[in-house]
Design an enzyme around this catalytic site. Structure first.
Site, PDB file in Angstrom:
ATOM      1  N   ASP A 188     -11.998  94.180  90.054  1.00 28.89           N
ATOM      2  CA  ASP A 188     -11.825  95.414  89.296  1.00 28.89           C
ATOM      3  C   ASP A 188     -10.838  95.122  88.157  1.00 28.89           C
ATOM      4  OD1 ASP A 188     -11.726  98.106  88.640  1.00 28.89           O
ATOM      5  OD2 ASP A 188     -10.383  98.649  90.303  1.00 28.89           O
ATOM      6  N   GLU A 232     -11.147  94.190  82.482  1.00 27.63           N
ATOM      7  CA  GLU A 232     -11.502  94.353  81.055  1.00 27.63           C
ATOM      8  C   GLU A 232     -10.645  93.496  80.140  1.00 27.63           C
ATOM      9  OE1 GLU A 232     -10.850  96.850  83.214  1.00 27.63           O
ATOM     10  OE2 GLU A 232     -12.965  97.153  83.680  1.00 27.63           O
ATOM     11  N   ASP A 275     -15.226 104.571  86.901  1.00 30.33           N
ATOM     12  CA  ASP A 275     -14.629 105.818  87.391  1.00 30.33           C
ATOM     13  C   ASP A 275     -15.346 107.050  86.856  1.00 30.33           C
ATOM     14  OD1 ASP A 275     -12.967 104.050  88.546  1.00 30.33           O
ATOM     15  OD2 ASP A 275     -11.240 104.467  87.272  1.00 30.33           O
TER      16      ASP A 275
HETATM   17  C1  NOJ Z   1     -10.139 101.485  89.316  1.00 28.21           C
HETATM   18  C2  NOJ Z   1     -11.518 101.376  89.882  1.00 28.21           C
HETATM   19  O1  NOJ Z   1     -12.474 101.764  88.934  1.00 28.21           O
HETATM   20  C3  NOJ Z   1     -11.604 102.209  91.137  1.00 28.21           C
HETATM   21  O2  NOJ Z   1     -12.893 102.119  91.655  1.00 28.21           O
HETATM   22  C4  NOJ Z   1     -10.566 101.743  92.129  1.00 28.21           C
HETATM   23  O3  NOJ Z   1     -10.602 102.565  93.260  1.00 28.21           O
HETATM   24  C5  NOJ Z   1      -9.183 101.810  91.498  1.00 28.21           C
HETATM   25  N1  NOJ Z   1      -9.156 101.037  90.303  1.00 28.21           N
HETATM   26  C6  NOJ Z   1      -8.106 101.275  92.454  1.00 28.21           C
HETATM   27  O4  NOJ Z   1      -8.341  99.956  92.736  1.00 28.21           O
END
Ligand code: NOJ
Length: 977
Positions: A539, A542, A615
């Site tokens: 994660d 970017e 998200d």
């Molecule tokens: C951002 C991610 O997009 C999300 O899915 C994750 O739960 C949080 N970071 C925490 O790791």
């Protein structure tokens, strides 16, 4: 420190209301090079005599004898002293690669994007005959000599034609501009000699423009001002731009194509709405700059987490595509000067021009051409297509065990449990927080008992503390990304003060891979507190940096080789997940198929990983746009994609959650996930009837796993997407070109339209052909029309509009199990949906699912067929054949089928797996007999509509019970009417 982290987490991640922080991210008008690029387009539009200053120098034209490439020097009349080099070559499959770079410039432009994206150096066609004329060079090629590429000299213009019709035109609008490297001093000196014209007067006509140009050529073309060439600020951030301006603008037109698709990732329609022109739908161009956009909008051209600079252009008689291998921030304007034509304008911050023109002419051809460039989606482990249960966070080992127990108690299948960042002590990935996860390996083993897996997050930021061995090693090995002054870059992320490994540095690769070993080699660090069934989630790659510009890394940071972050920003996330995937794959010897989910990606990411759309919000709009985003990713070659079921933010009401499971069950990647601040919403927590509906949806996904796996096999070989929008399946049917809320699952003939709005009880489904379609669940028939027709189908909360296209055979496994590996020896059901012509066809690909044994020929690949034969069509035959034997010239995942043995060990182990039931829809009459291997078998018949019947109704259903048919062998079932 922990308190600070929590505070940050609260500030950054817990919104009171849903609202994107638009001010955190640039619009085109806030990015100097985009502003300059768009201004160029404006000047061109306003000046009818606009002509590109770039031209080929005829005296420099050469044909390379080894690569058959056409090369030439290019000049700009604005800067006659600057040299550019053009290289145009045709690949063996007809793709044209057009490259342009600055030659002997003050600096070197970044030219390595393609080397990360391409799966291999493309094979160049040796048969190309370039015809060099006074004003252009051209080559005619293709099996029917119907494709032509023309490079016109003045102005420089590259055109791809088919049968004399323009397909793709580069620089047709004269917007090509490669800002050459220069020094600030030289520009100042040059400018001091200028008589800068006043701002052009209103109504400036052609002659005036030429006068202005003569007085001051550069202002005519580049604009008079010094617009953010040497330094740029955004918010409190200053980008020092030590290299000065180096942007690249190029117009790419599709004069005969009215729809463009792709360039993921944006939350928008599949057929890309316009961003420029009179009726522009959006005001900003589509932006490709990998970014962690908090609470992103459901309808926007804003950047999201990943970038694939590939665009399809489509019309009823042709599909073509372009791929621009550029790793820097890129903005793309889209306009339709006429409904049947598309203009696009690509503006990139840095890098060379490296554009691949894919000639199609069908969508399938374009997918194959793109796959030959960047590779196909890897065939995933079969379990990875099951249901994934995630949440930020399952808080302890016992919590994980409880969740597993609850799924089992409720008879809900699930394959994978996920752990988010809170498993890691102080967010030091790999290091368990022993207060809550005291027995991680035992916990994993408990999950593995049911043949399930776990996925654990490993983010790219390393907590900067010497007590963290991973950071310490990276620092010692000098693997961390640097600031422009050469010092270690420090930014803020979940662990607080963090540093980032530079995966462009080859020295990082083996080191990173070694970290995932489950057994320590000597005193080297290894992840001994994990197992071979621990898979990885990447994660924040970017990269997301809470206190960085646009929540990311300063562009003037330095990577391996001295490249600036701006040059490689969009590629950066891919290198991280690629290395993680290789690490997971090589944890065992022999390797097992890896699983790594990534948030950030680039062209080529599909080769090794899966992705999700980040998200999303728990809103109906986000649910709906998630469907078209996944389709767009599939267009971009990244099939293994999905969005968070339930929506990451918010607490979806039960109706919404149920519908979201309907969306997830028909996404290639199917995972529920939720923000740390949301209420628990595992499906077993739902009240009735919602709980049972979701159980049914989960079971539906599992019963259809053979269809998904077969679709993934095809994608892994041909590049065709796992979920297919209408224009891909029916390229000539205009009525389907804009559709993005219904789609086909692989080549199976399943057509689904997940419901993504509230209070729906029925919906329309568009049927593109004069063919019968059957409701998957009830057998109700719908008849389409040659020019397309909308039919109304029921869509109550417990119903997913799922139709089988007449002429398809759908293999399923319908025994409910707790996880997919437990289905290994389960029998199959075949749903044979007769076409109006009385035929049907389907495929099944099956292998062991986790290892690479399939590459040694350990698999089965069957074709099922139904034909209507005999006098007056009174005999229907349903048969199974070895499909591999029919394709000796093809390969499965690199294995030539000529060498395939259908008695391989895997097939032998599967011999006892039967077809337990054949459900035949649309028979014209009640059978007189049904025989398998000459013997009568049991059957039941319910009278109803025949496939050929024009009237819609309940289809006739013949259920053949236990026809003594093994899934691995050839058989024929003969039905006499
Ligand atoms: C951002 C991610 O997009 C999300 O899915 C994750 O739960 C949080 N970071 C925490 O790791």
């Amino acid at each position: 420190m922990r308190d600070l982290t929590l505070l940050l987490l609260t500030l950054v991640a817990l919104p009171a209301v849903f609202a994107v922080k638009s001010h955190d991210f640039k619009t085109c008008s806030q990015a100097g090079f985009c502003r300059r690029g768009r201004a160029l387009a404006e000047r061109a539009k306003e000046n009818p005599s606009w002509k590109s200053p770039y031209s080929v120098d005829p005296s420099s034209v050469a044909i390379d004898s080894t690569t058959a490439a056409f090369t030439a020097g290019v000049k700009s009349s604005i800067y006659p002293e600057v040299k550019f080099g053009l290289d145009v070559r045709v690949h063996r499959d007809g793709v044209v690669r057009v490259r342009m770079d600055e030659i002997d410039g003050l600096r070197k432009r970044y030219d390595e994007a393609a080397s990360w994206a391409l799966v291999a150096e493309p094979e160049v066609s040796q048969d190309i005959q370039w015809t060099v004329a006074k004003d252009a060079v051209r080559a005619v090629y293709g099996d029917n000599k119907d494709i032509e590429v023309v490079v016109a000299y003045e102005p420089l213009r590259v055109t791809l034609l088919r049968n004399g019709k323009e397909q793709i035109v580069l620089n047709g609008e004269g917007l090509l501009h490669m800002e050459h490297f220069r020094t600030k001093e030289a520009v100042e000196q040059e400018k001091s000699g200028w008589a800068l014209p006043e701002a052009p007067e209103e109504g400036l006509d052609l002659d005036d423009a030429q006068v202005v140009m003569q007085m001051n050529p550069r202002s005519w073309f580049e604009g008079a001002g010094d617009d953010a060439l040497w330094e740029e600020t955004f918010g409190s951030w200053t980008d020092s731009k030590p290299k000065g301006p180096e942007s690249l603008s190029i117009d790419v037109n599709f004069p005969n194509h009215g729809h463009v698709y792709g360039i993921p990732q944006h939350a928008t329609r599949l057929s890309l709405p316009t961003t420029s022109g009179e009726d522009a739908y959006y005001s900003d161009p589509y932006r490709l700059y990998n970014a962690d956009v908090f609470e992103y909008l459901a309808d926007s051209t804003m950047s999201l987490y990943g970038s694939i600079p590939v665009m399809h252009a489509h019309s009823a008689d042709s599909t073509v595509a372009i791929f621009h291998a550029v790793g820097s921030e890129t903005w793309i304007d889209v306009a339709h000067p006429k409904p049947s034509s598309t203009h696009t304008h690509w503006i990139s911050e840095s890098g060379i021009m490296d554009i691949f023109l894919m000639p199609g002419p069908t969508p399938a051809d374009v997918f194959a051409q793109y796959a030959r460039l960047t590779g196909t989606s890897a065939l995933p482990a079969q379990w990875a297509l099951g249901y994934h249960q995630c949440r930020w966070n399952y808080i302890s080992s016992d919590d994980v065990r409880d969740v597993q127990t609850r799924f089992d108690e409720e008879d809900m299948p699930v394959d994978v449990f996920w752990l988010d960042i809170e498993y890691a002590e102080d967010h030091k990935y790999f290091i368990w927080d022993k207060k809550s996860f005291s027995d991680p390996v035992d916990m994993m083993h408990d999950v593995e008992e049911i043949q399930r897996k776990m996925v654990v997050i490993v983010d790219p930021h390393l907590k900067r503390t010497d007590s963290y061995p991973i950071y310490q090693q990276a620092k010692e090995l000098d693997l961390l990304i640097k600031k422009k002054d050469g010092q270690e870059y420090e930014g803020w992320c979940w662990p607080g003060s963090s540093a980032w490994v530079d995966f462009f540095n080859p020295a990082s690769w083996d080191w990173w891979k070694s970290l995932f070993k489950t057994v320590s080699d000597g005193d080297k660090w290894a992840w001994t507190e994990s197992t071979e069934n621990t898979y990885i989630w990447n994660d924040m790659n970017e990269p997301s940096i809470f206190n960085g510009p646009e929540i990311s890394m300063p562009r003037d940071n330095i990577h391996y080789g001295g490249w600036e972050h701006r040059d490689v920003h969009n590629i950066n996330g891919m290198l991280f997940h690629n290395m993680t995937t290789l690490a997971v794959m090589h944890r065992t010897d022999p390797p097992k198929r890896p699983f790594v989910l990534t948030r950030s990606f680039y062209a080529g990411s599909q080769r090794l990983s899966a992705m999700w759309t980040g998200d999303n919000l728990g809103t109906w709009e986000h649910m709906a746009v998630g469907v078209s985003m996944v389709l767009s990713l599939n267009v971009g070659g990244f099939s293994f994609s999905g969005s968070d079921v339930g929506g990451f933010f918010g607490n979806p009401e039960p109706e919404m959650l149920v519908r979201w499971y309907g969306v997830g069950a028909f996404s290639p990647f199917f995972r529920a996930h939720a923000h740390i601040d949301t209420k628990r919403r595992e499906p077993y927590l739902l009240d009735e009837p919602y709980k049972s509906i979701v159980r049914d949806i989960l079971r539906l996904r599992y019963s259809l796993l053979p269809v998904w796996y077969t679709a993934f096999r095809e994608a892994s070989v041909t590049g065709l997407p796992v979920v297919r929008p209408h224009y891909v399946v029916f390229p000539q049917d205009e009525g389907g070109f804009a559709l993005d809320d219904q789609y086909f699952v692989g080549g199976s003939g399943l057509l689904v339209k997940p419901i993504t709005s509230k209070d729906v009880t029925e919906t329309t489904v568009y049927l593109p052909e004069n063919e019968v379609y059957y409701d998957y669940f009830t057998g109700q028939t719908y008849r389409g029309a040659a020019k397309g027709k909308n039919v109304t189908v029921p869509a109550e909360l417990h119903q997913i509009p799922l139709l089988i296209r007449g002429g398809s055979i759908i293999p399923t496994r319908e025994r409910p199990r707790r996880s997919s590996p437990l289905m290994k020896y389960d029998p199959f059901t075949l749903r044979v949906a007769l076409s109006t012509g009385g035929t049907a066809r389907g495929e099944l690909y099956l292998d062991e699912g986790e290892t690479y044994a399939h590459r040694e020929g350990q698999f089965i690949w069957r074709e099922f067929e139904a034909t209507t034969e005999g006098k007056k069509g009174k005999e229907i035959r349903v048969r199974s054949r070895n499909l591999a034997a029919q394709k000796p010239g093809e390969a499965v995942d690199g294995v030539a089928l000529a060498a395939y043995d259908d008695k391989n060990d895997f097939a032998r182990a599967m011999e006892r797996v039967r077809v337990e039931r054949i459900v035949l829809l649309g028979l014209a009459a009640k059978p007189k007999s049904v025989k398998a291997a000459g013997k009568d078998v049991d059957w039941e018949f319910k009278a109803g509509a025949a496939a050929a019947s024009k009237a819609e109704g309940s289809a006739s259903v013949l259920v053949v019970k236990d026809p003594h048919a093994s899934i691995t062998s050839d058989w024929d079932i003969i039905i006499q009417l």
